[in-house]
Design a protein around this motif. Structure first.
Motif, PDB file in Angstrom:
ATOM      1  N   VAL A 115     -20.144 -16.100  56.797  1.00 48.87           N
ATOM      2  CA  VAL A 115     -19.320 -16.728  57.831  1.00 48.87           C
ATOM      3  C   VAL A 115     -19.240 -15.853  59.075  1.00 48.87           C
ATOM      4  N   LEU A 116     -18.957 -14.558  58.898  1.00 49.68           N
ATOM      5  CA  LEU A 116     -18.687 -13.685  60.039  1.00 49.68           C
ATOM      6  C   LEU A 116     -19.941 -13.285  60.804  1.00 49.68           C
ATOM      7  N   THR A 117     -21.079 -13.156  60.116  1.00 51.50           N
ATOM      8  CA  THR A 117     -22.278 -12.677  60.807  1.00 51.50           C
ATOM      9  C   THR A 117     -22.667 -13.556  61.984  1.00 51.50           C
ATOM     10  N   PRO A 118     -22.689 -14.891  61.853  1.00 47.54           N
ATOM     11  CA  PRO A 118     -22.998 -15.693  63.043  1.00 47.54           C
ATOM     12  C   PRO A 118     -21.802 -15.979  63.945  1.00 47.54           C
ATOM     13  N   VAL A 119     -20.590 -15.973  63.396  1.00 43.92           N
ATOM     14  CA  VAL A 119     -19.464 -16.432  64.188  1.00 43.92           C
ATOM     15  C   VAL A 119     -19.050 -15.399  65.233  1.00 43.92           C
ATOM     16  N   VAL A 120     -19.202 -14.110  64.960  1.00 44.66           N
ATOM     17  CA  VAL A 120     -18.784 -13.090  65.929  1.00 44.66           C
ATOM     18  C   VAL A 120     -19.599 -13.192  67.226  1.00 44.66           C
ATOM     19  N   PRO A 121     -20.947 -13.162  67.170  1.00 44.36           N
ATOM     20  CA  PRO A 121     -21.677 -13.342  68.436  1.00 44.36           C
ATOM     21  C   PRO A 121     -21.480 -14.718  69.051  1.00 44.36           C
ATOM     22  N   ILE A 156     -11.393 -15.078  65.547  1.00 42.63           N
ATOM     23  CA  ILE A 156     -12.018 -14.402  64.404  1.00 42.63           C
ATOM     24  C   ILE A 156     -10.991 -14.164  63.295  1.00 42.63           C
ATOM     25  N   ILE A 157      -9.762 -13.792  63.677  1.00 43.29           N
ATOM     26  CA  ILE A 157      -8.714 -13.606  62.674  1.00 43.29           C
ATOM     27  C   ILE A 157      -8.414 -14.920  61.964  1.00 43.29           C
ATOM     28  N   ALA A 158      -8.382 -16.023  62.736  1.00 39.17           N
ATOM     29  CA  ALA A 158      -8.152 -17.332  62.120  1.00 39.17           C
ATOM     30  C   ALA A 158      -9.265 -17.672  61.133  1.00 39.17           C
ATOM     31  N   VAL A 159     -10.522 -17.334  61.493  1.00 38.18           N
ATOM     32  CA  VAL A 159     -11.642 -17.580  60.581  1.00 38.18           C
ATOM     33  C   VAL A 159     -11.477 -16.752  59.310  1.00 38.18           C
ATOM     34  N   LEU A 160     -11.055 -15.496  59.463  1.00 37.95           N
ATOM     35  CA  LEU A 160     -10.843 -14.644  58.289  1.00 37.95           C
ATOM     36  C   LEU A 160      -9.750 -15.208  57.386  1.00 37.95           C
ATOM     37  N   LEU A 161      -8.673 -15.709  57.983  1.00 34.72           N
ATOM     38  CA  LEU A 161      -7.603 -16.303  57.179  1.00 34.72           C
ATOM     39  C   LEU A 161      -8.106 -17.529  56.419  1.00 34.72           C
ATOM     40  N   VAL A 162      -8.936 -18.337  57.085  1.00 36.88           N
ATOM     41  CA  VAL A 162      -9.493 -19.512  56.417  1.00 36.88           C
ATOM     42  C   VAL A 162     -10.390 -19.099  55.264  1.00 36.88           C
ATOM     43  N   VAL A 163     -11.205 -18.070  55.485  1.00 34.39           N
ATOM     44  CA  VAL A 163     -12.073 -17.580  54.409  1.00 34.39           C
ATOM     45  C   VAL A 163     -11.229 -17.081  53.236  1.00 34.39           C
ATOM     46  N   GLY A 164     -10.133 -16.373  53.551  1.00 33.63           N
ATOM     47  CA  GLY A 164      -9.257 -15.897  52.490  1.00 33.63           C
ATOM     48  C   GLY A 164      -8.655 -17.036  51.686  1.00 33.63           C
ATOM     49  N   LEU A 165      -8.246 -18.108  52.379  1.00 33.25           N
ATOM     50  CA  LEU A 165      -7.714 -19.265  51.659  1.00 33.25           C
ATOM     51  C   LEU A 165      -8.806 -19.946  50.837  1.00 33.25           C
ATOM     52  N   GLY A 166     -10.006 -19.985  51.381  1.00 34.16           N
ATOM     53  CA  GLY A 166     -11.109 -20.605  50.644  1.00 34.16           C
ATOM     54  C   GLY A 166     -11.446 -19.853  49.371  1.00 34.16           C
ATOM     55  N   MET A 167     -11.237 -18.537  49.382  1.00 37.03           N
ATOM     56  CA  MET A 167     -11.528 -17.746  48.191  1.00 37.03           C
ATOM     57  C   MET A 167     -10.646 -18.139  47.004  1.00 37.03           C
ATOM     58  N   LEU A 168      -9.487 -18.782  47.295  1.00 40.47           N
ATOM     59  CA  LEU A 168      -8.621 -19.225  46.205  1.00 40.47           C
ATOM     60  C   LEU A 168      -9.310 -20.283  45.341  1.00 40.47           C
ATOM     61  N   PHE A 169     -10.281 -20.999  45.935  1.00 42.21           N
ATOM     62  CA  PHE A 169     -10.999 -22.032  45.186  1.00 42.21           C
ATOM     63  C   PHE A 169     -12.221 -21.471  44.465  1.00 42.21           C
ATOM     64  N   LEU A 170     -12.535 -20.202  44.691  1.00 41.89           N
ATOM     65  CA  LEU A 170     -13.769 -19.655  44.136  1.00 41.89           C
ATOM     66  C   LEU A 170     -13.680 -19.484  42.622  1.00 41.89           C
ATOM     67  N   ARG A 171     -12.558 -18.962  42.123  1.00 42.90           N
ATOM     68  CA  ARG A 171     -12.460 -18.702  40.685  1.00 42.90           C
ATOM     69  C   ARG A 171     -12.553 -19.993  39.873  1.00 42.90           C
ATOM     70  N   SER A 172     -11.850 -21.024  40.308  1.00 41.13           N
ATOM     71  CA  SER A 172     -11.879 -22.271  39.530  1.00 41.13           C
ATOM     72  C   SER A 172     -13.234 -22.955  39.591  1.00 41.13           C
ATOM     73  N   ASN A 173     -14.026 -22.665  40.615  1.00 38.61           N
ATOM     74  CA  ASN A 173     -15.322 -23.323  40.762  1.00 38.61           C
ATOM     75  C   ASN A 173     -16.485 -22.438  40.322  1.00 38.61           C
ATOM     76  N   THR A 174     -16.187 -21.289  39.737  1.00 38.93           N
ATOM     77  CA  THR A 174     -17.249 -20.431  39.203  1.00 38.93           C
ATOM     78  C   THR A 174     -17.074 -20.219  37.702  1.00 38.93           C
ATOM     79  N   ALA A 175     -16.245 -21.049  37.067  1.00 42.57           N
ATOM     80  CA  ALA A 175     -16.109 -20.959  35.612  1.00 42.57           C
ATOM     81  C   ALA A 175     -17.430 -21.353  34.956  1.00 42.57           C
ATOM     82  N   VAL A 176     -17.686 -20.754  33.814  1.00 40.25           N
ATOM     83  CA  VAL A 176     -18.944 -21.021  33.114  1.00 40.25           C
ATOM     84  C   VAL A 176     -19.067 -22.495  32.734  1.00 40.25           C
ATOM     85  N   GLU A 177     -17.916 -23.145  32.536  1.00 37.70           N
ATOM     86  CA  GLU A 177     -17.959 -24.575  32.183  1.00 37.70           C
ATOM     87  C   GLU A 177     -18.597 -25.423  33.265  1.00 37.70           C
ATOM     88  N   GLU A 178     -18.639 -24.916  34.518  1.00 39.83           N
ATOM     89  CA  GLU A 178     -19.236 -25.679  35.618  1.00 39.83           C
ATOM     90  C   GLU A 178     -20.737 -25.873  35.421  1.00 39.83           C
TER      91      GLU A 178
END
Length: 474
Positions: free
Chosen positions: A400-406, A448-470
């Protein structure tokens, strides 16, 4: 297949489909309110008198002065750009499950054209619901906010109503536009009974051709004075149209240019990175560099407007300082005779830009969560092979950050350049406004800070969507 059957199939779906419909309707509602507000400003009738005769029934000069109403309507129209971008991002929510549902319809005997019409009707009905609610909110708000002050003056133009034909064009035109956009997006998609197949689209690495659009937009702003001289007597409408086309071209250039930036950033990361997270991000950036253009479209459009607003504020501030100095030299007292109207107006513009950024960030959150959900099986496979979730999360941050900063820096720079060329200096050879580095830096850092906050909120969905059952998910 009858229209009733198509409608019933378009309204079917699970909770993700309901969320997509709700977000699409919300986007249409916001776009409707902005468009109707612009039409209301333009519907204010000019009182008898010369061309500059003011409408004395309003408190704000933005509404009473005929020369400022066009700019006010123009600013309201610009607010629809991030809203429409949010609509495009919301349409991608739950795309994999929708594709499976459409494939099931093909398996039941529907043709490819029929399932495409189902998708178009879904978007069209959602947008129509949003525009109708927006029209109702506009009419109710117009009645509730019609409150003259003690002097009989109005804060908003609640005494006028746009033509019914114009209101109908907005309410019914936006859903048609949304459905047509869905048809365009589906032109490279073939829904088969066994799934969704996408025809070959963009191949090869992106090229830096969007820089040409940026250059044309900046050139249009630089030539505005010469164009004004050439179109003497043609009215300000042509100048506004040329400025709008220039801004639109620059916005499209910056948005499309993010694809090239993403591809270049991915190649650079792949060459120099040594950590797994950066290497994963590099591969994602090079495999689909256009994803960044889709993801950050609304945010970059809002930042271009923010950069232009910063240029106008700097110009107005310089004019105010010169006016105060002239009043002091004349012995009138600059603080007494200084008119802060234009600087106060820029506060409203900054508020509108902040609203646009909030809308853009909401769309970014929708896109980020959708990306995590749609790739959950790939992420679950990585976790099953021993890749830590922290590594996957870090790779998403890199991606996310690599292209968004420039891209943020370019958007602010382009917006400021266009605004600076449109405002010009204070006379030929006169003093020039300073570059508002502090304001531009705060806008870029805030984005950029707003993007970081959004990424942080998105990480909350990562654990439930990376379970082996998926790995067994269909």
């Amino acid at each position: 297949m009858s229209l009733a059957t198509l409608t019933r199939l378009a309204l079917a779906g699970n909770r993700t489909d309901a969320a997509r419909v709700a977000l699409t309707a919300l986007s249409a509602l916001l776009a409707t309110l902005a468009a109707l507000a612009a039409l209301t400003v333009l519907a204010i009738e000019k009182p008898p008198g010369d061309a500059w005769q003011q409408s004395e029934q309003y408190v704000s000069d933005l509404l009473s002065q005929p020369g400022l109403r066009g700019g006010t309507a123009f600013a309201l129209v610009l607010l629809t750009i991030p809203v429409l971008a949010l609509a495009g991002q919301s349409a991608r929510l739950g795309a994999p499950s929708r594709d499976r549902r459409l494939a099931a319809l093909r398996l039941a005997g529907a043709t490819s054209g029929q399932v495409s019409r189902v998708a178009m009707l879904e978007t069209g009905f959602a947008s129509l619901g949003g525009t109708l609610v927006g029209l109702a909110a506009y009419l109710i708000g117009r009645s509730v906010l019609h409150r003259p002050d003690a002097n009989g003056l109005l804060a908003l133009p609640t005494d006028v109503l746009p033509p019914v034909s114009a209101m109908a064009a907005v309410v019914f035109g936006l859903p048609v536009l949304a459905a047509a956009a869905t048809a365009v997006l589906l032109r490279r998609v073939v829904t088969t009974p066994l799934g969704v197949v996408r025809r070959a689209g963009r191949t090869g690495s992106p090229r830096p051709w969007p820089a040409l659009l940026i250059g044309l937009g900046v050139l249009a702003a630089a030539m505005i004075e010469q164009i004004q001289w050439a179109l003497q007597g043609a009215g300000l409408e042509w100048l506004a149209l040329i400025a709008l086309l220039g801004i639109f071209g620059a916005v499209m250039g910056v948005i499309f240019g993010v694809g090239w930036i993403s591809h270049l950033a991915g190649r650079t990361l792949h060459r120099f990175a040594r950590r797994p997270a950066a290497l994963l991000a590099a591969r994602r950036l090079t495999d689909d560099p256009w994803a960044s253009s889709r993801t950050f479209a609304a945010l970059l459009a809002a930042l271009i407007i923010a950069g232009g607003a910063a240029a106008f504020r700097a110009s107005f501030r310089l004019h105010a300082e010169i006016e105060q100095e002239q009043n002091r030299q004349a012995g009138y007292g600059g603080e007494i005779y200084y008119n802060p109207f234009y600087l106060d107006t820029m506060n409203l513009v900054d508020l509108a830009v902040a609203v646009a950024v909030v809308i853009a960030v909401a769309g970014l959150f929708v896109t980020l969560v959708e990306g995590i959900v749609s790739r959950r099986r790939a992420y679950a496979a990585l976790v099953a092979t021993g890749v830590p979730r922290a590594t996957i999360g870090t790779s998403i941050v890199w991606q996310v950050l690599t292209p968004v900063v420039p891209a943020v820096l370019i958007a602010l720079g382009v917006g400021y350049a266009i605004g600076r060329l449109l405002t010009g200096g204070v006379g030929r050879g006169g003093p020039q406004p300073d570059v508002p580095l502090g304001q531009l830096a705060s806008q870029g850092a805030g984005a950029i800070i707003a993007v970081l906050l959004v990424v942080g909120l998105g990480m909350l969905f990562l654990r439930s969507n990376t379970a082996v059952e998926e790995l067994r998910a269909t």
